[in-house]
Enzyme design. Structure first.
Site, PDB file in Angstrom:
ATOM      1  N   TYR A  32       0.956  -1.072  -0.177  1.00 19.17           N
ATOM      2  CA  TYR A  32       0.139  -0.222   0.077  1.00 19.17           C
ATOM      3  C   TYR A  32       0.576   0.926  -0.370  1.00 19.17           C
ATOM      4  CZ  TYR A  32       1.338   1.467   4.939  1.00 19.17           C
ATOM      5  OH  TYR A  32       1.645   2.164   6.557  1.00 19.17           O
ATOM      6  N   ARG A  51       8.306   3.176  -5.258  1.00 21.25           N
ATOM      7  CA  ARG A  51       8.706   2.484  -3.934  1.00 21.25           C
ATOM      8  C   ARG A  51       7.269   1.694  -3.567  1.00 21.25           C
ATOM      9  NH1 ARG A  51       7.598   4.913   2.683  1.00 21.25           N
ATOM     10  NH2 ARG A  51       5.631   5.405   1.733  1.00 21.25           N
ATOM     11  N   ARG A 100      -7.680 -21.189   0.173  1.00 21.46           N
ATOM     12  CA  ARG A 100      -6.748 -20.469   0.900  1.00 21.46           C
ATOM     13  C   ARG A 100      -5.427 -21.659   1.512  1.00 21.46           C
ATOM     14  NH1 ARG A 100      -4.753 -20.601   6.115  1.00 21.46           N
ATOM     15  NH2 ARG A 100      -4.229 -18.406   7.173  1.00 21.46           N
ATOM     16  N   LYS A 149       6.598  -1.966   1.985  1.00 17.38           N
ATOM     17  CA  LYS A 149       5.450  -1.469   2.613  1.00 17.38           C
ATOM     18  C   LYS A 149       4.479  -2.324   2.622  1.00 17.38           C
ATOM     19  CE  LYS A 149       3.211   3.555   3.300  1.00 17.38           C
ATOM     20  NZ  LYS A 149       4.043   3.556   4.933  1.00 17.38           N
ATOM     21  N   GLU A 182      13.123   3.476  13.893  1.00 21.40           N
ATOM     22  CA  GLU A 182      12.143   3.774  13.526  1.00 21.40           C
ATOM     23  C   GLU A 182      10.611   3.743  14.253  1.00 21.40           C
ATOM     24  OE1 GLU A 182      10.671   2.673   9.405  1.00 21.40           O
ATOM     25  OE2 GLU A 182       9.514   1.127  10.221  1.00 21.40           O
ATOM     26  N   LEU A 206      11.557   1.153   6.801  1.00 16.90           N
ATOM     27  CA  LEU A 206      11.120   2.061   5.695  1.00 16.90           C
ATOM     28  C   LEU A 206      11.586   3.410   5.142  1.00 16.90           C
ATOM     29  CD1 LEU A 206       8.020   1.814   4.063  1.00 16.90           C
ATOM     30  CD2 LEU A 206       7.094   3.247   5.329  1.00 16.90           C
TER      31      LEU A 206
END
Length: 285
Positions: A32, A51, A100, A149, A182, A206
């Site tokens: 995302y 990114r 799944r 991300k 971070e 990140l």
């Protein structure tokens, strides 16, 4: 009702439906981005999309949209939602399978979703009006691929909740050796004796777009000295200033860490210079 984008169509949010067999729902198997925009102008658009594409490649998710396709999609989404102060959320999961299973399925189309949400007006470069963040520290317990991300954010959510439960704004994290990584949803900078310092990128950090823009702006438009190097917890606690950066916060001043007052307990003079420079130059990257 807001207009969203889902798999090639724009529609009212209430009409958007995704299968419970989507791997984004079952596994957090996706990437995302969140891009801030003000009056129709995006901040760091090209860097965000780069990114996004790098994350998709790292997870081996095939997505046919080019950078130009993403630009057209985002521009139309902004226009259909009033072109005010909007955050644009872009989400690509591996897609919907018939079962799944942990192994990546082959030849299923990615699920592409995007929507807008209201954000505050552009942050001010004003010491008296700037938000003052209070944060806590913790040992970083997340997975070791934080440079991707991913939509699988439970580790970040749990660290952020540690702070929220105490009425604090953020939880900044340190590795097992006591070095800064971070925040749960931010990158972190410190200032000491006029020097701006932030940890170098690694699998535990990140590559924040605001971090990237700020470093470029400081280096190209000021004489402020910047270092990317390891930062110890003691350096954070003894810093003259501490900043958080993110797409929504831009450059945010921290006034308290673990109950200890940072500097004079208000945004510092280098924060004012940094946020002022960011405000002037952020649309140029």
């Amino acid at each position: 009702m807001s207009v969203v984008y889902l798999n090639g169509q724009f529609m009212p949010l209430g009409e958007a439906k995704i299968s419970p067999m989507d791997r984004g729902f079952l596994f957090g198997d996706g990437i995302y981005e969140v891009i801030p925009s003000y009056a129709g102008l995006c901040v760091g658009f090209a860097a965000h999309i780069q990114r996004l594409q790098q994350g998709l490649a790292a997870l081996e998710i095939r997505c046919a949209l080019t950078a130009q396709d993403w630009k057209a999609l985002v521009q139309q989404l902004i226009q259909q939602n009033g072109a005010g102060n909007l955050g644009i959320y872009l989400h690509v999961s591996r897609g919907t399978d018939s079962k799944r299973a942990h192994a990546y399925p082959q030849d299923i189309p990615a699920t592409i979703f995007a929507y807008c949400f209201d954000i505050a007006a552009e942050p001010e470069a004003d010491i008296d009006k700037a938000p003052r963040y209070k944060v806590m520290t913790a040992t970083d317990l997340r997975w070791q691929r934080c440079h991707i991300k991913s939509t699988a954010l439970l580790g970040n959510v749990m660290h952020h909740q540690q702070a929220a439960a105490l009425g604090l704004n953020e939880c900044i994290l340190f590795d097992e050796q006591g070095f800064l990584t971070e925040g749960s949803s931010t990158n972190v900078f410190i200032v000491k004796k006029g020097l701006v310092i932030t940890p170098p990128l690694s699998s535990q950090i990140l590559p924040g777009i605001t971090r990237q823009l700020l470093l470029s702006i400081l280096r190209q438009h000021s004489t402020i000295q910047v270092e990317e190097r390891s930062v110890s917890k003691n350096e954070v606690l003894c810093a003259d200033e501490v900043w958080l950066t993110s797409s929504s916060k831009e450059v945010a001043a921290v006034v308290e860490v673990d109950g200890l007052i940072i500097g004079a307990g208000k945004p510092g003079p280098l924060w004012l210079k940094a946020q002022s420079l960011f405000k002037i130059n952020k649309y140029n990257y």
